[in-house]
Design an enzyme around this catalytic site. Structure first.
Site, PDB file in Angstrom:
ATOM      1  N   GLU A 131       0.831  -1.198   0.000  1.00 57.07           N
ATOM      2  CA  GLU A 131       0.000   0.000   0.000  1.00 57.07           C
ATOM      3  C   GLU A 131       0.864   1.247   0.000  1.00 57.07           C
ATOM      4  O   GLU A 131       1.942   1.253   0.573  1.00 57.07           O
ATOM      5  CB  GLU A 131      -0.869   0.028   1.267  1.00 57.07           C
ATOM      6  CG  GLU A 131      -1.822  -1.131   1.357  1.00 57.07           C
ATOM      7  CD  GLU A 131      -2.483  -1.222   2.730  1.00 57.07           C
ATOM      8  OE1 GLU A 131      -2.450  -0.225   3.484  1.00 57.07           O
ATOM      9  OE2 GLU A 131      -3.020  -2.285   3.041  1.00 57.07           O
TER      10      GLU A 131
ATOM     11  N   SER B  62       8.926   4.166  17.064  1.00 59.81           N
ATOM     12  CA  SER B  62       7.643   3.688  17.574  1.00 59.81           C
ATOM     13  C   SER B  62       7.848   3.209  19.000  1.00 59.81           C
ATOM     14  O   SER B  62       8.325   2.108  19.222  1.00 59.81           O
ATOM     15  CB  SER B  62       7.128   2.546  16.704  1.00 59.81           C
ATOM     16  OG  SER B  62       6.981   3.009  15.382  1.00 59.81           O
ATOM     17  N   LEU B  63       7.484   4.052  19.947  1.00 61.47           N
ATOM     18  CA  LEU B  63       7.749   3.734  21.349  1.00 61.47           C
ATOM     19  C   LEU B  63       6.548   3.020  21.967  1.00 61.47           C
ATOM     20  O   LEU B  63       6.658   1.902  22.455  1.00 61.47           O
ATOM     21  CB  LEU B  63       8.081   5.036  22.092  1.00 61.47           C
ATOM     22  CG  LEU B  63       8.919   4.912  23.346  1.00 61.47           C
ATOM     23  CD1 LEU B  63      10.211   4.160  23.102  1.00 61.47           C
ATOM     24  CD2 LEU B  63       9.209   6.308  23.913  1.00 61.47           C
TER      25      LEU B  63
ATOM     26  N   CYS C 206      -2.518   1.665   8.237  1.00 64.92           N
ATOM     27  CA  CYS C 206      -1.596   0.521   8.269  1.00 64.92           C
ATOM     28  C   CYS C 206      -2.081  -0.858   7.827  1.00 64.92           C
ATOM     29  O   CYS C 206      -2.606  -1.624   8.616  1.00 64.92           O
ATOM     30  CB  CYS C 206      -1.084   0.378   9.692  1.00 64.92           C
ATOM     31  SG  CYS C 206      -0.902   1.925  10.548  1.00 64.92           S
TER      32      CYS C 206
ATOM     33  N   SER D 200      10.382   5.795   9.910  1.00 70.36           N
ATOM     34  CA  SER D 200       9.835   5.288  11.171  1.00 70.36           C
ATOM     35  C   SER D 200      10.303   3.864  11.426  1.00 70.36           C
ATOM     36  O   SER D 200      10.239   3.007  10.543  1.00 70.36           O
ATOM     37  CB  SER D 200       8.301   5.327  11.101  1.00 70.36           C
ATOM     38  OG  SER D 200       7.736   4.787  12.266  1.00 70.36           O
TER      39      SER D 200
ATOM     40  N   CYS E 218       5.434  -7.830   7.068  1.00 69.94           N
ATOM     41  CA  CYS E 218       6.341  -7.416   8.136  1.00 69.94           C
ATOM     42  C   CYS E 218       6.479  -8.566   9.120  1.00 69.94           C
ATOM     43  O   CYS E 218       5.535  -9.320   9.326  1.00 69.94           O
ATOM     44  CB  CYS E 218       5.764  -6.191   8.856  1.00 69.94           C
ATOM     45  SG  CYS E 218       6.875  -5.500  10.100  1.00 69.94           S
TER      46      CYS E 218
ATOM     47  N   CYS F  62      -0.902  -4.103  15.082  1.00 68.20           N
ATOM     48  CA  CYS F  62      -0.678  -3.674  13.694  1.00 68.20           C
ATOM     49  C   CYS F  62      -1.186  -4.715  12.702  1.00 68.20           C
ATOM     50  O   CYS F  62      -0.897  -5.904  12.827  1.00 68.20           O
ATOM     51  CB  CYS F  62       0.804  -3.407  13.474  1.00 68.20           C
ATOM     52  SG  CYS F  62       1.202  -2.891  11.797  1.00 68.20           S
TER      53      CYS F  62
ATOM     54  N   CYS G 190       4.166  -6.633  15.959  1.00 67.36           N
ATOM     55  CA  CYS G 190       3.499  -5.722  16.902  1.00 67.36           C
ATOM     56  C   CYS G 190       2.019  -6.109  17.028  1.00 67.36           C
ATOM     57  O   CYS G 190       1.339  -6.327  16.020  1.00 67.36           O
ATOM     58  CB  CYS G 190       3.623  -4.277  16.423  1.00 67.36           C
ATOM     59  SG  CYS G 190       5.340  -3.749  16.219  1.00 67.36           S
TER      60      CYS G 190
ATOM     61  N   GLU H  76       9.275  -2.941   8.007  1.00 61.91           N
ATOM     62  CA  GLU H  76      10.221  -2.284   8.906  1.00 61.91           C
ATOM     63  C   GLU H  76      11.398  -1.790   8.046  1.00 61.91           C
ATOM     64  O   GLU H  76      12.223  -2.588   7.588  1.00 61.91           O
ATOM     65  CB  GLU H  76      10.681  -3.283   9.976  1.00 61.91           C
ATOM     66  CG  GLU H  76      11.859  -2.833  10.815  1.00 61.91           C
ATOM     67  CD  GLU H  76      11.749  -1.412  11.367  1.00 61.91           C
ATOM     68  OE1 GLU H  76      10.704  -1.058  11.933  1.00 61.91           O
ATOM     69  OE2 GLU H  76      12.708  -0.641  11.203  1.00 61.91           O
TER      70      GLU H  76
ATOM     71  N   CYS I 128       3.143   8.167   1.971  1.00 64.16           N
ATOM     72  CA  CYS I 128       3.517   7.161   2.962  1.00 64.16           C
ATOM     73  C   CYS I 128       3.848   5.876   2.196  1.00 64.16           C
ATOM     74  O   CYS I 128       3.017   5.336   1.474  1.00 64.16           O
ATOM     75  CB  CYS I 128       2.359   6.942   3.935  1.00 64.16           C
ATOM     76  SG  CYS I 128       2.688   5.673   5.159  1.00 64.16           S
TER      77      CYS I 128
ATOM     78  N   ASN J  72      -5.598   3.265  15.488  1.00 66.21           N
ATOM     79  CA  ASN J  72      -6.578   2.982  14.433  1.00 66.21           C
ATOM     80  C   ASN J  72      -7.058   1.553  14.594  1.00 66.21           C
ATOM     81  O   ASN J  72      -6.252   0.675  14.885  1.00 66.21           O
ATOM     82  CB  ASN J  72      -5.915   3.091  13.060  1.00 66.21           C
ATOM     83  CG  ASN J  72      -5.780   4.517  12.600  1.00 66.21           C
ATOM     84  OD1 ASN J  72      -6.747   5.250  12.535  1.00 66.21           O
ATOM     85  ND2 ASN J  72      -4.560   4.919  12.310  1.00 66.21           N
TER      86      ASN J  72
HETATM   87  N1  SAH Z   1       7.822  -0.633  11.013  1.00 67.83           N
HETATM   88  C1  SAH Z   1       7.927   0.780  11.208  1.00 67.83           C
HETATM   89  C2  SAH Z   1       7.132   1.603  10.217  1.00 67.83           C
HETATM   90  C3  SAH Z   1       5.755   1.174   9.848  1.00 67.83           C
HETATM   91  S1  SAH Z   1       4.439   1.403  11.002  1.00 67.83           S
HETATM   92  C4  SAH Z   1       7.561   1.136  12.627  1.00 67.83           C
HETATM   93  O1  SAH Z   1       7.185   0.264  13.369  1.00 67.83           O
HETATM   94  O2  SAH Z   1       7.725   2.288  13.001  1.00 67.83           O
HETATM   95  C5  SAH Z   1       4.203   3.136  11.167  1.00 67.83           C
HETATM   96  C6  SAH Z   1       3.638   3.528  12.523  1.00 67.83           C
HETATM   97  O3  SAH Z   1       2.272   3.129  12.667  1.00 67.83           O
HETATM   98  C7  SAH Z   1       4.375   2.881  13.695  1.00 67.83           C
HETATM   99  O4  SAH Z   1       4.545   3.822  14.715  1.00 67.83           O
HETATM  100  C8  SAH Z   1       3.403   1.805  14.111  1.00 67.83           C
HETATM  101  O5  SAH Z   1       3.646   1.385  15.428  1.00 67.83           O
HETATM  102  C9  SAH Z   1       2.088   2.516  13.922  1.00 67.83           C
HETATM  103  N2  SAH Z   1       0.898   1.650  13.883  1.00 67.83           N
HETATM  104  C10 SAH Z   1       0.784   0.377  13.490  1.00 67.83           C
HETATM  105  N3  SAH Z   1      -0.493  -0.047  13.609  1.00 67.83           N
HETATM  106  C11 SAH Z   1      -1.192   1.001  14.077  1.00 67.83           C
HETATM  107  C12 SAH Z   1      -2.561   1.208  14.405  1.00 67.83           C
HETATM  108  N4  SAH Z   1      -3.446   0.240  14.271  1.00 67.83           N
HETATM  109  N5  SAH Z   1      -2.907   2.428  14.847  1.00 67.83           N
HETATM  110  C13 SAH Z   1      -2.018   3.437  14.967  1.00 67.83           C
HETATM  111  N6  SAH Z   1      -0.730   3.311  14.682  1.00 67.83           N
HETATM  112  C14 SAH Z   1      -0.311   2.099  14.248  1.00 67.83           C
END
Ligand code: SAH
Length: 351
Positions: free
Chosen positions: A94, A220-221, A338, A197, A114, A121, A118, A166, A107, A296
């Site tokens: 996407e 992404s903390l 995402c 990111s 991936c 996600c 997480c 990632e 984006c 989201n």
């Molecule tokens: N792998 C990288 C980049 C892709 S995700 C990363 O982890 O940073 C981009 C951002 O969207 C990250 O901060 C991720 O944690 C966040 N993300 C993933 N799923 C999400 C969701 N359902 N709602 C909000 N943010 C989300």
């Protein structure tokens, strides 16, 4: 058959060397680069200022990476456009075009799928199929750029590597991509308008700090301590939060760039004021900025925090002097979050 060269992934220097090997003058490389990266053509036949013979030769020796637009969704409210794109081998990714007053951001996905796992996600559900090439990522930006042609303020000005995948797991191709879109005779995107990111791969963050590129790092903390963070991001087991903060701090010092910490607020999971205080203590003295994102919906049983809790979390951070913004939601009407389109497409076909 000899494999044809991936010409869209070539740097200007590599393209010059390629032309030399074909016995062509070097300035042809500049012409071809502009056709590919600025005008965004998808065939050698379209490169009308090249001699016919050369065009035919290029056809034999090289291939122009192209992505098929499988779906295109435009949010009638805010103009966000989400593309579902298929790669040559049938994988899908996407890309999202975000319209802001200050410009247009794309984006970009960096991997098909991936493997970071997480829990909130959608992109990680089926694992990772493969890394994207630099040319495929450039093509994601060009798909969005083609959509904008003919519109007022129709230039892609910003790129965020926040799509599927990632980026730091695909380090070399991603760095090549960032340098390619920066080329003034191509898309000409300023490094300061690029944000990468990562879920927090510490060695690669350190390596990136040494590249001398003034791009923005977003980390992404999502939690201020290891106990909670390991429950949300499995990668946190590999790199303790103190190491991640130290690497981020090194990034800020070496590049002079403010690091963004992303914090997705998940209802009842990581959104109480005590955690905001802990976050503020963790980030004390760091050149940074916190971006709060109400989660989201990703079809994985977790919900975004209600507006009141988002506000309260933000206020605590502000009280401690931490710069903080709440991300405005764009494209909510078209499942722009995402990995949602890819998942839906996959469940219709093979996965
Ligand atoms: N792998 C990288 C980049 C892709 S995700 C990363 O982890 O940073 C981009 C951002 O969207 C990250 O901060 C991720 O944690 C966040 N993300 C993933 N799923 C999400 C969701 N359902 N709602 C909000 N943010 C989300």
């Amino acid at each position: 058959m000899v494999e044809r060269a991936d010409i869209k992934s070539m740097s200007p220097e590599e393209l010059r060397a390629f032309m030399r090997r074909l016995g062509e003058p070097e300035y042809r490389a500049g012409q071809v680069f502009r056709w590919l990266h600025s005008r965004g053509v998808t065939s050698f036949a379209a490169m009308t200022d090249l001699p016919k013979g050369l065009r035919a030769r290029l056809e034999q020796e090289a291939v122009i990476t192209e992505l098929q637009v499988l779906e295109r969704h435009v949010d009638p409210g805010d103009g966000t456009v989400k593309f579902l794109l298929s790669l040559a081998d049938g994988e899908a990714v996407e890309a999202v075009l975000l319209r802001y007053r200050h410009g247009n951001a794309v984006c970009v996905s960096t991997q098909a799928g991936c493997r970071m796992g997480c829990v909130f996600c959608a992109s990680t559900v089926g694992g990772v199929a493969r890394n994207l090439t630099a040319g495929e990522m450039v093509e994601e930006v060009l798909v969005a750029q083609r959509h904008l042609w003919g519109q007022a303020r129709g230039r892609v000005s910003h790129v965020v590597l926040m799509g599927i995948g990632e980026p730091l797991e695909n380090y070399d191709n991603v760095l090549r991509f960032i340098r390619l879109i920066h080329e003034p005779s191509g898309l000409g995107i300023s490094y300061r308008h690029v944000t990468l990111s990562t879920c927090g791969l510490v060695p690669e963050i350190r390596r990136l700090a040494g590249e001398g590129l003034p791009i923005t790092l977003a980390v992404s903390l999502h939690a201020p301590n290891d106990e909670l963070r390991t429950r949300l991001l499995p990668v946190a087991r590999r790199y303790p939060i103190q190491e991640l903060i130290a690497a981020s701090s090194e990034y800020a010092e070496r590049t002079g760039r403010r690091v963004t910490f992303e914090y997705a607020l998940i209802d009842g999971v990581n959104d109480i004021p005590e955690l905001a205080r802990e976050l503020a203590r963790l980030l004390r003295g760091l050149l940074c900025h916190v971006n709060l994102i109400p989660l989201n919906p990703s079809g994985r049983g977790l919900r975004g925090s209600p507006p009141g809790r988002v506000r309260a979390f933000k206020e605590v951070l502000e009280r401690f002097g931490v710069p903080v913004t709440v991300r405005r939601e764009l494209g909510a009407g078209i499942e722009a979050a995402c990995g949602q389109l890819r998942r839906r497409a996959a469940s219709r076909s093979h996965m």
